[in-house]
Scaffold this active site. Structure first.
Site, PDB file in Angstrom:
ATOM      1  N   VAL A 139      59.479 -42.554 -31.972  1.00 11.22           N
ATOM      2  CA  VAL A 139      57.856 -41.881 -31.921  1.00 11.22           C
ATOM      3  C   VAL A 139      56.737 -42.564 -31.970  1.00 11.22           C
ATOM      4  O   VAL A 139      55.605 -42.767 -32.473  1.00 11.22           O
ATOM      5  CB  VAL A 139      58.260 -40.993 -31.749  1.00 11.22           C
ATOM      6  N   ASP A 140      56.762 -42.656 -33.714  1.00  6.27           N
ATOM      7  CA  ASP A 140      55.445 -43.369 -34.875  1.00  6.27           C
ATOM      8  C   ASP A 140      55.696 -44.235 -34.141  1.00  6.27           C
ATOM      9  O   ASP A 140      54.499 -44.756 -34.016  1.00  6.27           O
ATOM     10  CB  ASP A 140      55.770 -43.433 -36.442  1.00  6.27           C
ATOM     11  N   VAL A 141      56.135 -45.543 -33.664  1.00 11.82           N
ATOM     12  CA  VAL A 141      55.327 -46.918 -33.502  1.00 11.82           C
ATOM     13  C   VAL A 141      54.939 -46.490 -31.916  1.00 11.82           C
ATOM     14  O   VAL A 141      54.163 -47.379 -31.485  1.00 11.82           O
ATOM     15  CB  VAL A 141      57.456 -47.507 -32.939  1.00 11.82           C
ATOM     16  N   GLY A 195      51.749 -44.997 -32.657  1.00  9.84           N
ATOM     17  CA  GLY A 195      50.960 -46.336 -32.857  1.00  9.84           C
ATOM     18  C   GLY A 195      50.414 -46.993 -32.512  1.00  9.84           C
ATOM     19  O   GLY A 195      48.833 -47.338 -31.741  1.00  9.84           O
TER      20      GLY A 195
END
Length: 366
Positions: A164-166, A169
């Site tokens: 989810v972070d990737v 980003g």
């Protein structure tokens, strides 16, 4: 020259979503100034193992092509230096808890007052809700991803990377580029806002579409696909093999290679809809033949007939495959502070005129 040469990014990002976005932009030529607390730095500097010497491989993986700047934002000198940085920057990226930058006097309105053309990107967990901390695992749980991942509905499972972070980003980088395009045309900056929950719901694609458009709440199916068959992991004589058969032509070719040509015309399996309805019997029929040979043998024969498939690789196998295919997945960055070049995964974006460059290794903590 890089596509983003001359662009200055004030990077107040931490952990993964923000640093990943700014690294992608830095690879494409932007000057990224990474702001960290003196003596402490980004949380991921302490996230190990694995270590590369005394440095976290986690931090190293998302912070190349950045210039270091240590600032104590709790004091007047650090804040004054931060204001000078954002005044000359084209882009600000931050992923503090909502309201933090405003309290510091570095919020969007304050920065826009001294730099009207600024593109100001804020990354949060849940939008403006500062009572909900935005950690990837938490978002995977409350955002529904864990409910569709794992062997069954009783075993919710996280994805093996902070996906989810990737994704967030990447959304942030896309939003920044769109805002810069608008500024090129009009001279007007703007605020870019992305959050982890909305990014996940978008990235769930067919699963969220099935719910909002058809009212179907999906659940975990292990390695199976809710709408396609055969599309899962199969046993072979040695290691598992993935089949990802997306249409009837591919299914016919699969049956030909396996010596099961009658399956291709059987009304129980002739169409994808029929195959999904009769999945268990189909899987049993296919696996009875697949277990007679190795995964690599099936991979070679099925690929020759354009049947999407592949053995179950670990990370080392995956990197080796990319190397065999000529994708150049690994780059080496020379750094006089290290005894040997730093090996990293390359930027996946290939530009014919302005390719990604690897000008500097991740900064040491000042």
């Amino acid at each position: 020259m890089g596509a983003l040469d001359g662009l200055v990014i004030a990077d107040f990002g931490r952990v993964l979503a923000g640093p990943y976005a700014t690294m992608l932009l830095g690879d494409l030529g932007a000057e990224v100034v990474k702001v960290e607390r003196p003596g402490v730095g980004d949380d991921t500097r302490r996230w190990g193992p694995p270590w590369v010497g005394d440095e976290s491989s986690y931090f190293l993986g998302v912070n190349r092509n950045k210039l270091p700047m240590s600032l104590d934002l709790s004091g007047p000198e650090g804040l004054a230096e931060a204001r000078r940085l954002v005044e000359r920057a084209d882009v600000v990226v931050e992923n503090f808890m909502p309201g933090t930058m405003d309290r510091l006097g570095l919020g969007y309105e304050e920065v826009r007052a001294i730099n009207p053309g600024i593109v100001y990107a804020s990354i949060t967990g849940f939008g403006g809700h500062n009572d909900l901390p935005g950690y990837d695992l938490l978002i995977q749980a409350v955002g529904g991803l864990m409910s569709i991942t794992g062997p069954d509905a009783a075993t919710p499972t996280k994805v093996g990377v902070a996906v989810v972070d990737v994704i967030t980003g990447m959304h942030a980088a896309l939003g920044i580029l769109a805002a810069l395009r608008h500024r090129d045309r009009t001279g007007e900056g703007q605020r870019v806002e992305v959050n982890l929950l909305s990014s996940l719901l978008s990235a769930l694609a067919n699963q969220t579409s099935g719910y909002v458009s058809a009212g179907v709440v999906p659940s975990a199916m292990g390695n199976r696909h809710p709408s396609i068959a055969p599309y899962e992991l199969f046993a072979t004589a040695d290691r598992p093999l993935i089949l990802a058969v997306g249409n009837d032509r591919q299914f016919g070719s699969l049956c030909k290679v396996l010596g099961l040509v009658d399956l291709a015309t059987d009304e129980c399996y002739a169409t994808n809809t029929a195959r999904v309805a009769n999945r268990d019997a189909l899987v049993a029929a296919l696996e009875a033949t697949l277990v007679t040979r190795t995964a690599d043998e099936w991979f070679a024969d099925l690929t020759a007939e354009r049947v999407p498939c592949g053995p179950l690789n670990d990370i080392a196998d995956a990197v080796a495959l990319a190397e065999r295919l000529g994708l150049a997945p690994v780059v080496e960055i020379d750094d006089p502070r290290r005894d040997a070049p730093l090996r990293q995964i390359a930027n996946p974006i290939r530009l014919s005129a302005t390719p990604a460059t690897y000008r500097s290794a991740p900064p040491k903590l000042a």
